[in-house]
Scaffold this motif. Structure first.
Motif, PDB file in Angstrom:
ATOM      1  N   CYS A  96      33.781  39.790  32.531  1.00 52.65           N
ATOM      2  CA  CYS A  96      32.703  38.856  32.872  1.00 52.65           C
ATOM      3  C   CYS A  96      31.604  38.955  31.816  1.00 52.65           C
ATOM      4  O   CYS A  96      30.608  38.249  31.880  1.00 52.65           O
ATOM      5  N   GLU A 131      29.585  42.429  40.729  1.00 49.79           N
ATOM      6  CA  GLU A 131      30.842  41.739  41.094  1.00 49.79           C
ATOM      7  C   GLU A 131      31.144  41.844  42.585  1.00 49.79           C
ATOM      8  O   GLU A 131      31.796  40.976  43.151  1.00 49.79           O
ATOM      9  N   HIS A 346      36.205  36.195  34.021  1.00 50.34           N
ATOM     10  CA  HIS A 346      37.252  36.806  34.856  1.00 50.34           C
ATOM     11  C   HIS A 346      38.666  36.531  34.343  1.00 50.34           C
ATOM     12  O   HIS A 346      39.631  36.759  35.066  1.00 50.34           O
TER      13      HIS A 346
HETATM   14 ZN   LIG Z   1      31.911  38.145  37.308  1.00 51.01          ZN
END
Ligand SMILES: [Zn+2]
Ligand SMILES: [Zn+2]
Length: 377
Positions: A96, A131, A346
């Motif tokens: 990410c 997350e 992702h």
């Molecule tokens: Zn993320």
């Protein structure tokens, strides 16, 4: 101000962090690395003892107090980039770009530490567990953002070019809700459905019906997403099961849409259950709220950013971001900063452009100084 040395230095930091990713709330080595760096730069480390991972540190004195936030966790994804600095932790990856965020905030911390004086206090907030959407709450509960006059943060945006900053007042990233629905019927022989109550037909009808929340209930000018992502029921061809379930998520950009989506979802599921003679159990999990940029602060940040970068009004993202937890409590601005990636958040093959680090450093740096100047009473 930008030197080849600064770029090289930032690239090295990011590659190191990328090689050593850690999962949410387990960022122990990352926390140590960041703490050591900030201490070396002369920051006061004020991480609350309740915070297992993450770092809070300050420089400067007095008011105003401006928070700069970066997340620090990685994802349970097996990296497939073949980069020389690919993850050394099997099955864990900075997919990410939180390595990018950390590097940018360290770079800004370094520049701020080099200032002869600061017109107030800058607080560095390295937040764990973004997350899993619990880190911002953990930091808040531990007192890590108490006393802040404003807080800013960003997410790298692979589809924006390096040097481009996406900013807008209001909802930038979506509110996230999660649902699980179980239909309980009566199991029976597949050849004699009249003796049972089939949860599968009820489920199939419901998965279609909840899409009408988007097409028939919501204002077409406001984006709403309803996604059913996982269905289970039955285990063979000639038996109708007793129960079946599905789960998924709803994304909205304002409170009205969020409340309406939940209300209609529950009505539709219960209505379908009644229609098919089964019982419904609904679990509704409330996730992060909308990342809601403060209009006054956004004006200041847009003005400052436009002096240095190409500022665009981005398309809001239907992904969630737990920075929302701060933005609901403290005047805040969240930006998208161009990281010129080959793929998206992702994805196991995501590669970001290190050239995007200097603009991200400068975004924090210039806006921190500007907010220190603007928010002085
Ligand atoms: Zn993320
Ligand atoms: Zn992220």
């Amino acid at each position: 101000m930008v030197t080849a040395t600064e770029q090289t230095h930032l690239t090295q930091i990011r590659h190191y962090l990328h090689q050593h990713p850690e999962l949410s709330d387990q960022e122990f080595a990352t926390t140590k690395y960041l703490t050591d760096k900030l201490r070396d730069l002369g920051y006061r480390i004020i991480t609350p003892t309740d915070l297992k991972t993450g770092v809070i540190a300050e420089i400067g004195v007095g008011n105003p107090v401006i928070g700069l936030r970066s997340d620090i966790d990685a994802l349970p994804i097996q990296e497939v980039t073949n980069l020389s600095y690919a993850s050394e932790n099997d099955g864990v990856m900075h997919a990410c770009g939180h390595d990018f965020h950390m590097t940018a905030l360290l770079g800004a911390a370094e520049r701020l530490a080099a200032e002869p004086t600061l017109n107030g206090t800058v607080r560095i907030v390295f937040q764990p567990a973004e997350e899993t959407h619990v880190g911002a709450q953990e930091v808040t509960a531990a007192g890590g953002v108490t006393g802040l006059d404003a807080i800013i943060g960003f997410h790298n945006k692979p589809d924006l070019p390096v040097g481009t900053i996406g900013l807008l007042a209001g909802g930038l990233m979506a509110a996230v809700d999660q649902f699980t629905v179980t239909f309980h019927g009566v199991g029976t022989h597949a050849a004699m459905p009249q003796l049972g109550a089939d949860p599968l037909v009820a489920l199939a009808a419901t998965v279609g019906a909840v899409q009408s929340i988007v097409s028939r209930n919501q204002d077409p000018q406001h984006a709403v997403v309803v996604s059913v992502t996982h269905i289970e029921g039955g285990n063979t061809w000639n038996v109708l099961p007793e129960s079946a379930w599905f789960e998924g998520t709803v994304r909205t950009f304002d409170q009205k849409a969020r409340q309406l989506a939940k209300k209609r979802f529950i009505e539709i599921v219960n209505g379908q259950a009644a229609a098919y003679g089964v019982k419904a159990n609904i679990d509704w999990l409330v996730g992060p709220d909308v990342v809601d940029n403060d209009s006054r602060l956004t004006k200041i940040v847009v003005d400052e950013s436009a002096k240095h970068f190409n500022v665009v009004a981005p398309t809001p993202s239907s992904a969630g971001e737990d920075f929302a937890y701060f933005s609901q409590r403290i005047p805040s601005v969240f930006a998208f900063i161009g990281s010129h990636g080959n793929s998206d958040w992702h994805h196991p093959d995501l590669i970001l452009d290190d050239a995007g680090l200097v603009p991200a450093v400068e975004w924090y740096y210039f806006n921190a100084k500007r907010l220190l100047a603007e928010l002085t009473e």
